[in-house]
Design a protein around this motif. Structure first.
Motif, PDB file in Angstrom:
ATOM      1  N   ASN A  32       0.861  -1.181   0.000  1.00 23.24           N
ATOM      2  CA  ASN A  32       0.000   0.000   0.000  1.00 23.24           C
ATOM      3  C   ASN A  32       0.895   1.227   0.000  1.00 23.24           C
ATOM      4  O   ASN A  32       1.593   1.490   0.964  1.00 23.24           O
ATOM      5  N   THR A  33       0.922   1.948  -1.112  1.00 23.09           N
ATOM      6  CA  THR A  33       1.895   3.030  -1.233  1.00 23.09           C
ATOM      7  C   THR A  33       1.327   4.395  -0.856  1.00 23.09           C
ATOM      8  O   THR A  33       2.018   5.398  -0.987  1.00 23.09           O
ATOM      9  N   ASP A  34       0.069   4.449  -0.386  1.00 22.88           N
ATOM     10  CA  ASP A  34      -0.508   5.753  -0.010  1.00 22.88           C
ATOM     11  C   ASP A  34       0.353   6.438   1.043  1.00 22.88           C
ATOM     12  O   ASP A  34       0.584   5.881   2.114  1.00 22.88           O
ATOM     13  N   GLY A  35       0.815   7.619   0.714  1.00 24.89           N
ATOM     14  CA  GLY A  35       1.561   8.384   1.704  1.00 24.89           C
ATOM     15  C   GLY A  35       2.981   7.916   1.917  1.00 24.89           C
ATOM     16  O   GLY A  35       3.689   8.441   2.770  1.00 24.89           O
ATOM     17  N   VAL A  36       3.409   6.908   1.155  1.00 24.32           N
ATOM     18  CA  VAL A  36       4.793   6.459   1.267  1.00 24.32           C
ATOM     19  C   VAL A  36       5.600   7.204   0.202  1.00 24.32           C
ATOM     20  O   VAL A  36       5.241   7.190  -0.975  1.00 24.32           O
ATOM     21  N   ASN A  37       6.666   7.856   0.637  1.00 21.66           N
ATOM     22  CA  ASN A  37       7.462   8.643  -0.309  1.00 21.66           C
ATOM     23  C   ASN A  37       8.008   7.741  -1.419  1.00 21.66           C
ATOM     24  O   ASN A  37       8.787   6.827  -1.162  1.00 21.66           O
ATOM     25  N   PRO A  38       7.589   7.990  -2.678  1.00 21.54           N
ATOM     26  CA  PRO A  38       8.077   7.121  -3.759  1.00 21.54           C
ATOM     27  C   PRO A  38       9.470   7.500  -4.251  1.00 21.54           C
ATOM     28  O   PRO A  38      10.061   6.789  -5.067  1.00 21.54           O
ATOM     29  N   TYR A  39      10.014   8.598  -3.769  1.00 23.32           N
ATOM     30  CA  TYR A  39      11.361   9.048  -4.178  1.00 23.32           C
ATOM     31  C   TYR A  39      11.519   9.081  -5.688  1.00 23.32           C
ATOM     32  O   TYR A  39      12.392   8.419  -6.244  1.00 23.32           O
ATOM     33  N   LYS A  40      10.671   9.828  -6.342  1.00 22.84           N
ATOM     34  CA  LYS A  40      10.823   9.990  -7.791  1.00 22.84           C
ATOM     35  C   LYS A  40      12.176  10.645  -8.080  1.00 22.84           C
ATOM     36  O   LYS A  40      12.638  11.485  -7.310  1.00 22.84           O
ATOM     37  N   PHE A  41      12.791  10.258  -9.179  1.00 23.29           N
ATOM     38  CA  PHE A  41      14.122  10.758  -9.542  1.00 23.29           C
ATOM     39  C   PHE A  41      14.120  12.287  -9.531  1.00 23.29           C
ATOM     40  O   PHE A  41      13.333  12.927 -10.226  1.00 23.29           O
ATOM     41  N   ASP A  42      14.982  12.892  -8.730  1.00 25.59           N
ATOM     42  CA  ASP A  42      14.963  14.336  -8.547  1.00 25.59           C
ATOM     43  C   ASP A  42      16.361  14.806  -8.123  1.00 25.59           C
ATOM     44  O   ASP A  42      16.632  15.004  -6.939  1.00 25.59           O
ATOM     45  N   PRO A  43      17.252  14.993  -9.087  1.00 24.70           N
ATOM     46  CA  PRO A  43      18.625  15.374  -8.747  1.00 24.70           C
ATOM     47  C   PRO A  43      18.684  16.699  -7.975  1.00 24.70           C
ATOM     48  O   PRO A  43      19.544  16.861  -7.094  1.00 24.70           O
TER      49      PRO A  43
END
Lengths: 567, 319
Positions: free
Chosen positions: A374-385
């Motif tokens: 369940n990924t609700d509210g879990v930081n997905p850490y999208k690629f962001d240099p």
């Protein structure tokens, strides 16, 4: 060390490096565009032209043949060392408690079970009239014997029964008692197991395959298991098929078990044929095998589709790949640095290159197919240099003259331990480049898997990349973040410890869900690892047989009782 | 001659001890052991298992224990196969031996024939054609060649099996079994011969050409001996001398298996257990198998020396 049927490292172990690199190079070139449209759907894609079934396969009217990679001949469910032998024992031995396709526990040999309100006492009811394949009865005595053997001081198999915390187990192991007091045979069909603490994984640990006491326990004395070794090649079980013969390096033969509790399997004979990733497709194509696992690459899938007679089966795996942090290293103690290293790595690109549409970036230490995902509210850490740079600035790492960040006179240089594996072949160049851009110098070291694990244990690393084995329960995905297990890595988070304990001590799935959800959020903010990816598994069966519906929890053996040859 | 052989045999004893020590230290010092690779174990269970397997003992006592068993003819017990190492090796090495022997007879035969013909007519059309063919065969990557053979002969033409050693599920015995094994041997043997014949042929050809240019050959020809006699009686024997040494080195190779070829063709040989054992750090198998190969290497050298001495009296006289 164990290769499960689906371990990609094992699957490609035999392919020469030059070939792998070529594969990878083409993957890099063609990745990240195009494949999204024609990605195969999960589940079974049926054969399009059953008339294409090879003639040689049609001649086999009573036998189904499946491919297997490297069985080693230890056909005892509690003593094998590699996952391939597990695939063999699963054919011969049925479990007390099985899994469904979502990883929930369902009745097997056990008809039902009840757990006391404190979660510590299990009363397991066996189905009536269970028999071993030789016709002898299977009773609660056999289950008690099986669990006792696991507590033997000389038991050296992979099953760690101490995690089930059966009362009196340790006393038996240390020679203070002559039997395990927590195991009580109430009547031939009822076994009561008392544990000292509640555990969500306890039932799957005590609900495994059952060894016949009359066969395996003849002459058993505590501390003497040597005689059992002589029986590894002569298994007696109660599963869908009975073991006939093993020809090392070639094949393992079985015939249908007339005493199987779910009824005699419809196909009289079953054979595992030893195949390997370089030629398993050709063997399937010529009809030598009826079922095999393949790598889930668009090329392989396309080839299988072209055969016409292949029922293609795609399903999610339950493991995940990761890069572990060594928190004993001062730089990595700062959660901001660890977060920056996750933001700064283009994991989507990595997964696209490696799995080409058949894998996803891991967000939680559990697979998307699990009920706990369940990924609700879990930081997905999208690629962001940019975010990565910001975090590193905040942590006090300033860009030095050569572009590498410096703090207190130390450069931000990190060693990365990897083993030879397709995932890592792509990880090294991508991570090096990505980290260079945020001012981190990455120094990869390629070693073999045992050496990697050994160096990790010695603490000789900053980052280490490896995958978990197949995970059956969400607890299996997080137990090594527990502070005592993670002592070498130096990870310690009281909140995480508390939630891991809570998740394992709660037996009701609905009540466990929010605990793991909370745990995943905490882990995301104070990450012990960089989660990399979850992958998909590909297998195919010939249209001349029906009934294969493998999933990660049951493999192909879960389907065996239903596999039929189409007449 | 007997003294020569005896002395050489005695010399092998310290060599074997040294080999066993090096082998043991090499593997024991490789990072990681059998337990380390298992990531599903808790730290406590891992420690328990290490104690059970004796992996927590100091190196020297582990070595002495192993050596002690070895002297009693006991190669130890495989950790990952859970059977005695000797039994494990017995399951696989004879298959490797069979495959390698047949391939070797063929490529030695080819190399010998081509070498002789090339030496009789150097730089002829035949010589050039052979050179081109040899280079073409040698330049195939093993893996690719094996897959190509499978594609042509097994998948497209259905002439030969894709791999394995016998038909799956077959209970054939006697002559039928031999025929099955023969059919399964064809492709791996072709692959091995194509890959190996090249370098050996080059070697033979060069060796023959060297000898043919020597004075005694010119003398023999000048005496008016037939070319056939010159080549077979005078040149060949001398050209074989350096090749005998090479033959000695082939002995361990007969058992250790052609790894990639065996793997691609699913030939149940010994090559892959060696690699698997290294990956799993199955020390007893690694040490047992490597020691076996060391013994064969030493033995091969011994045989080469003896043959050399037999073929070249000068060596006997000097020793």
């Amino acid at each position: 060390m164990a290769c499960t049927l689906i371990d990609e490292g094992c699957l490609l172990a035999t392919v020469p490096n030059s070939f792998k690199i070529a594969l990878l190079a083409s993957a890099v070139m063609f990745s990240s565009f195009g494949f999204a449209d024609d990605v195969l759907k999960e589940g079974i894609t049926p054969a399009t032209d059953t008339s294409q079934v090879p003639a040689s396969a049609k001649l086999r009217t009573d036998t189904v043949i499946a491919g297997i990679s490297e069985p080693q001949g230890i056909f005892n469910p509690y003593f094998f060392v590699n996952g391939w032998d597990e695939n063999v024992t699963n054919v011969i031995f049925a479990r007390l408690v099985d899994w469904d396709s979502q990883g929930k526990l369902v009745p097997g040999l056990a008809e039902s079970w009840t757990v006391s309100p404190d979660g510590k006492t299990y009363t397991i009811k066996l189905r009536p009239n269970l028999k071993f394949s030789d016709g002898s009865p299977l009773t609660a005595e056999d289950v008690a014997f099986t669990l006792t053997v696991l507590y033997d001081p000389k038991y050296d198999g992979d099953t760690d029964i101490t995690l089930a915390h059966i009362a009196g187990g340790d006393d038996y192991k240390q020679g203070k008692a002559d039997s395990v007091s927590g195991l009580k045979v109430v009547d031939p069909l009822t076994l009561q197991v008392t544990t000292t603490q509640p555990g969500a994984t306890t039932l799957q640990k005590i609900g495994g395959p059952v060894l016949s006491k009359a066969y395996y326990g003849k002459g058993y004395q505590r501390g003497n298991l040597d005689y059992l070794r002589t029986l590894h090649g002569k298994p007696l079980g109660n599963g869908p098929y009975v073991y006939d013969k093993y020809i090392p390096g070639q094949e393992i033969r079985f015939h249908a078990n007339a005493n199987y509790y779910r009824g005699v399997p419809p196909t009289p004979r079953f054979i595992y044929r030893v195949t390997n990733p370089s030629t398993n497709f050709q063997l399937f194509q010529t009809g030598d095998t009826d079922y095999d696992a393949f790598t889930s690459r668009p090329d392989d899938i396309e080839q299988l589709k072209l055969l016409g007679f292949a029922n293609i089966n795609l399903y999610g795996s339950s493991d995940y790949s990761k890069i572990e942090f060594n928190l004993k290293r001062p730089a990595l103690q700062d959660a901001k640095v660890r977060q920056a290293l996750i933001y700064g790595l283009d994991r989507q690109k990595l997964i696209d290159v490696v799995y080409q549409g058949y894998g996803t970036v891991a967000i939680e230490p559990i697979s998307p197919i699990s009920w706990a995902y369940n990924t609700d509210g879990v930081n997905p850490y999208k690629f962001d240099p940019a975010q990565a740079k910001k975090l590193l600035d905040e942590a006090g790492w300033k860009v030095g003259g050569d572009g590498i960040r410096v703090k207190d006179g130390k450069r931000l240089e990190l060693t990365l331990l990897v083993s030879k594996k397709v995932l890592n072949d792509a990880l090294i160049p991508i991570a090096k480049e990505d980290y260079q851009k945020i001012g981190v110098l990455l120094k990869p070291q390629v070693v073999d898997f045992n050496a990697l694990m050994s160096q990790r244990k010695a603490g000789n690393y900053d980052l280490a990349s490896f995958s978990t084995s197949t995970l059956n329960d969400p607890h299996d995905g997080v137990w090594d973040f527990y502070s005592t297990e993670a002592a070498v890595q130096g990870y310690h988070n009281a909140e995480v410890d508390k939630l891991i304990n809570e998740g394992n001590a709660t037996l009701d799935i609905e009540k466990r869900k929010p605990i793991y959800h909370e745990l995943y959020k905490v882990l995301a903010n104070d990450p012990p690892v960089i989660l990399l990816g979850n992958r998909k598994i590909l297998s195919a069966s010939s249209a001349r047989v029906t009934g294969f519906k493998p999933d990660i929890y049951n493999g192909l053996t879960g389907s065996l009782p239903d596999v039929k040859i189409v007449k | 001659m007997r003294n020569f052989i005896l002395r050489r045999l005695l010399q092998t004893i310290p060599m074997l001890f040294l080999a066993s020590l090096i082998i043991f230290m090499l593997f024991a010092k490789t990072p990681g052991d059998f337990i380390d690779g298992n990531i599903t174990l808790t730290a406590q269970r891992a420690a328990e298992l290490k104690a059970l397997y004796g992996l927590d003992q100091p190196l020297i006592s582990r070595y002495l224990h192993w050596l002690g068993n070895l002297l009693q003819g006991d190669l130890g017990f495989s950790l990952q196969y859970q059977i005695p190492v000797s039994q494990l090796l017995n399951q696989y090495i004879w298959n490797s031996f069979l495959l390698a022997t047949i391939a070797m007879v063929l490529y030695w035969g080819i190399a010998l024939a081509v070498g002789i013909v090339s030496a009789m007519k150097p730089y002829s059309l035949f010589d050039h054609v052979v050179s081109v063919v040899i280079f073409a065969a040698m330049s195939f990557p093993t893996f690719f060649l094996c897959l190509l053979l499978i594609k042509w002969f097994a998948v497209d033409l259905h002439w030969l099996p894709v791999g394995g050693m016998t038909n799956i599920g077959s209970d054939a015995t006697g002559w039928a079994w031999v025929m099955q094994v023969a059919a399964h041997l064809v492709l791996p043997v072709i692959a091995l011969v194509m890959l190996q014949a090249g370098s050996l042929t080059r070697y033979f050809r060069a060796s023959m050409l060297d000898v043919v240019r020597m004075d005694f050959i010119r003398t023999a020809r000048a005496k008016g001996l037939r070319e056939r006699t010159v080549i077979f009686k005078h040149a060949l024997r001398n050209a074989l001398l350096p090749i005998i040494t090479l033959l000695g080195f082939e002995l361990p190779g007969l058992f250790s298996g052609a790894l990639i070829t065996e793997k691609v063709f699913n030939w149940p040989g010994a090559g892959h257990i060696h690699i698997d054992s290294l990956a799993a750090r199955d020390y007893p198998v690694l040490m047992g198998f490597t020691l076996f190969l060391a013994v064969l290497t030493i033995l091969g050298n011994l045989i080469a020396d003896v043959l050399y001495a037999w073929a070249d009296p000068r060596i006997r006289v000097r020793s």
